[in-house]
Design a protein around this motif. Structure first.
Motif, PDB file in Angstrom:
ATOM      1  N   VAL A  85      -2.549   8.393  13.989  1.00 54.28           N
ATOM      2  CA  VAL A  85      -2.666   7.424  12.895  1.00 54.28           C
ATOM      3  C   VAL A  85      -3.847   6.481  13.117  1.00 54.28           C
ATOM      4  N   LEU A  86      -4.501   6.176  12.004  1.00 53.16           N
ATOM      5  CA  LEU A  86      -5.543   5.155  11.983  1.00 53.16           C
ATOM      6  C   LEU A  86      -5.041   4.019  11.102  1.00 53.16           C
ATOM      7  N   LEU A  87      -5.399   2.799  11.462  1.00 51.98           N
ATOM      8  CA  LEU A  87      -5.016   1.639  10.657  1.00 51.98           C
ATOM      9  C   LEU A  87      -6.102   1.374   9.630  1.00 51.98           C
ATOM     10  N   GLN A  88      -5.700   1.295   8.365  1.00 51.79           N
ATOM     11  CA  GLN A  88      -6.681   1.020   7.308  1.00 51.79           C
ATOM     12  C   GLN A  88      -6.915  -0.485   7.215  1.00 51.79           C
ATOM     13  N   VAL A  89      -8.177  -0.875   7.299  1.00 51.31           N
ATOM     14  CA  VAL A  89      -8.562  -2.291   7.239  1.00 51.31           C
ATOM     15  C   VAL A  89      -9.195  -2.574   5.879  1.00 51.31           C
ATOM     16  N   ASN A  90      -8.725  -3.609   5.224  1.00 48.88           N
ATOM     17  CA  ASN A  90      -9.316  -4.042   3.955  1.00 48.88           C
ATOM     18  C   ASN A  90     -10.505  -4.939   4.290  1.00 48.88           C
ATOM     19  N   ILE A  91     -11.592  -4.296   4.688  1.00 50.52           N
ATOM     20  CA  ILE A  91     -12.723  -5.027   5.264  1.00 50.52           C
ATOM     21  C   ILE A  91     -13.451  -5.878   4.225  1.00 50.52           C
ATOM     22  N   SER A  92     -13.389  -5.479   2.948  1.00 49.73           N
ATOM     23  CA  SER A  92     -14.055  -6.258   1.899  1.00 49.73           C
ATOM     24  C   SER A  92     -13.101  -7.233   1.204  1.00 49.73           C
ATOM     25  N   ARG A  93     -11.862  -7.295   1.708  1.00 51.98           N
ATOM     26  CA  ARG A  93     -10.854  -8.217   1.173  1.00 51.98           C
ATOM     27  C   ARG A  93     -10.694  -8.092  -0.344  1.00 51.98           C
ATOM     28  N   GLU A  94     -10.549  -6.852  -0.803  1.00 46.77           N
ATOM     29  CA  GLU A  94     -10.371  -6.603  -2.233  1.00 46.77           C
ATOM     30  C   GLU A  94      -8.880  -6.603  -2.578  1.00 46.77           C
ATOM     31  N   ASP A  95      -8.528  -7.336  -3.644  1.00 47.27           N
ATOM     32  CA  ASP A  95      -7.125  -7.381  -4.067  1.00 47.27           C
ATOM     33  C   ASP A  95      -6.617  -6.001  -4.463  1.00 47.27           C
ATOM     34  N   SER A  96      -7.507  -5.167  -4.977  1.00 49.02           N
ATOM     35  CA  SER A  96      -7.096  -3.859  -5.494  1.00 49.02           C
ATOM     36  C   SER A  96      -6.939  -2.800  -4.408  1.00 49.02           C
ATOM     37  N   LYS A  97      -7.352  -3.104  -3.180  1.00 46.94           N
ATOM     38  CA  LYS A  97      -7.359  -2.077  -2.124  1.00 46.94           C
ATOM     39  C   LYS A  97      -6.200  -2.243  -1.150  1.00 46.94           C
ATOM     40  N   SER A  98      -5.751  -1.104  -0.653  1.00 45.28           N
ATOM     41  CA  SER A  98      -4.786  -1.112   0.448  1.00 45.28           C
ATOM     42  C   SER A  98      -5.513  -1.542   1.713  1.00 45.28           C
ATOM     43  N   GLY A  99      -4.735  -1.810   2.747  1.00 47.67           N
ATOM     44  CA  GLY A  99      -5.351  -2.130   4.035  1.00 47.67           C
ATOM     45  C   GLY A  99      -4.924  -3.475   4.562  1.00 47.67           C
ATOM     46  N   ILE A 100      -4.929  -3.588   5.869  1.00 48.78           N
ATOM     47  CA  ILE A 100      -4.573  -4.829   6.534  1.00 48.78           C
ATOM     48  C   ILE A 100      -5.815  -5.709   6.643  1.00 48.78           C
ATOM     49  N   LEU A 101      -5.627  -7.005   6.627  1.00 52.09           N
ATOM     50  CA  LEU A 101      -6.771  -7.904   6.795  1.00 52.09           C
ATOM     51  C   LEU A 101      -7.189  -7.904   8.266  1.00 52.09           C
ATOM     52  N   PRO A 102      -8.470  -8.090   8.528  1.00 47.31           N
ATOM     53  CA  PRO A 102      -8.973  -8.010   9.908  1.00 47.31           C
ATOM     54  C   PRO A 102      -8.213  -8.881  10.899  1.00 47.31           C
ATOM     55  N   GLU A 103      -7.840 -10.087  10.466  1.00 46.51           N
ATOM     56  CA  GLU A 103      -7.186 -11.017  11.409  1.00 46.51           C
ATOM     57  C   GLU A 103      -5.762 -10.580  11.784  1.00 46.51           C
ATOM     58  N   ASP A 104      -5.180  -9.658  11.026  1.00 54.02           N
ATOM     59  CA  ASP A 104      -3.816  -9.193  11.322  1.00 54.02           C
ATOM     60  C   ASP A 104      -3.798  -7.873  12.091  1.00 54.02           C
ATOM     61  N   LEU A 105      -4.972  -7.343  12.368  1.00 51.30           N
ATOM     62  CA  LEU A 105      -5.080  -5.988  12.913  1.00 51.30           C
ATOM     63  C   LEU A 105      -4.424  -5.831  14.284  1.00 51.30           C
ATOM     64  N   LEU A 106      -4.767  -6.683  15.236  1.00 48.63           N
ATOM     65  CA  LEU A 106      -4.272  -6.485  16.602  1.00 48.63           C
ATOM     66  C   LEU A 106      -2.760  -6.631  16.676  1.00 48.63           C
ATOM     67  N   SER A 107      -2.221  -7.538  15.878  1.00 49.01           N
ATOM     68  CA  SER A 107      -0.769  -7.728  15.855  1.00 49.01           C
ATOM     69  C   SER A 107      -0.069  -6.449  15.396  1.00 49.01           C
ATOM     70  N   LEU A 108      -0.575  -5.831  14.333  1.00 44.12           N
ATOM     71  CA  LEU A 108       0.015  -4.577  13.839  1.00 44.12           C
ATOM     72  C   LEU A 108      -0.180  -3.451  14.858  1.00 44.12           C
ATOM     73  N   ALA A 109      -1.356  -3.390  15.465  1.00 33.93           N
ATOM     74  CA  ALA A 109      -1.627  -2.347  16.465  1.00 33.93           C
ATOM     75  C   ALA A 109      -0.627  -2.423  17.614  1.00 33.93           C
ATOM     76  N   ARG A 110      -0.302  -3.633  18.056  1.00 37.21           N
ATOM     77  CA  ARG A 110       0.655  -3.801  19.172  1.00 37.21           C
ATOM     78  C   ARG A 110       2.039  -3.303  18.772  1.00 37.21           C
ATOM     79  N   GLN A 111       2.441  -3.594  17.530  1.00 36.98           N
ATOM     80  CA  GLN A 111       3.764  -3.148  17.068  1.00 36.98           C
ATOM     81  C   GLN A 111       3.829  -1.626  16.955  1.00 36.98           C
TER      82      GLN A 111
END
Length: 225
Positions: A121-147
């Motif tokens: 699995v790869l974690l999808q990052v909403n790197i452009s912070r678009e409301d219409s896109k799926s993905g986690i925000l960059p600042e939440d990435l490491l927390s989700l990765a640990r879980q």
């Protein structure tokens, strides 16, 4: 342009070899076959292509069942994931690029068939912070990765992004930000070294910023009808 799928693949791989920095392994080319018939996939497979990407769960399941004779094929699921559609992904995909919340990862982990290799699995990052896109925000990435890293039957292997369409086709900022996130993730999870970014119109730039997987659809299969 009436190039065959085999010719388009050859052109793409040649271009990839030319642009790839010498100190890195060549990025994997994922041939995005969504909406394309199984005969097109067979043609690409016969030309040596092994990695295929699908965006729709039902289409992935149908094609995977129809093409069981292609024993070396690897299916990448790259579309948004609804929690009620995880079972078929867990059964038929080899790699999932679009995990963006714990609930999805937990379901994939629980539904991965016994005896199959861990689902990558790869974690999808909403790197452009678009409301219409799926993905986690960059600042939440490491927390989700640990879980996610402690779940059985799945293996965290990296990150994916679909940046907003850039003016003048320049996604340099988004790709640079993804490269930084990838480095931060690998500091804690060294095996999570995959970076899936770049599509038919901007893959060259993505490769220069460290993409290890590029997702090419129209460049391989021609325009979608």
């Amino acid at each position: 342009m009436h190039n065959t799928i085999a010719e388009r693949l050859q052109t793409a791989y040649r271009a990839l070899a030319e642009i790839q920095p010498n100190d890195r392994a060549t990025a994997q080319l994922i041939a995005v076959s969504k909406t394309k018939p199984v005969n097109d996939i067979r043609e690409a497979y016969l030309a040596g292509q092994r990695q295929f990407g699908e965006n729709y769960v039902q289409e992935l399941a149908t094609k995977a069942q129809e093409l069981t004779d292609l024993t070396q094929i690897r299916w990448h699921f790259i579309g948004p994931i609804q929690s009620n559609k995880t079972r078929d992904i867990a059964v038929y995909a080899d790699v999932v690029h679009s995990v963006d919340r714990l609930k999805i990862a937990e379901r994939l982990s629980a539904q991965r068939p016994v005896g199959k290799a861990a689902l990558q699995v790869l974690l999808q990052v909403n790197i452009s912070r678009e409301d219409s896109k799926s993905g986690i925000l960059p600042e939440d990435l490491l927390s989700l990765a640990r879980q996610i890293s402690s779940l059985p039957n799945i293996q965290l292997v990296g990150l994916m992004a679909i940046p907003a369409p850039a003016i003048n086709g320049d996604n340099q900022q988004a790709f640079a930000a993804m490269k930084q996130l990838s480095t931060a993730l690998q500091a804690e999870f060294p095996q999570a070294d995959q970076l899936s970014m770049g599509m038919s119109d901007d893959w060259q730039q993505a490769v220069l910023f460290g993409a290890t997987m590029i997702r090419l659809g129209s460049a391989i299969f021609g325009a979608r009808s």
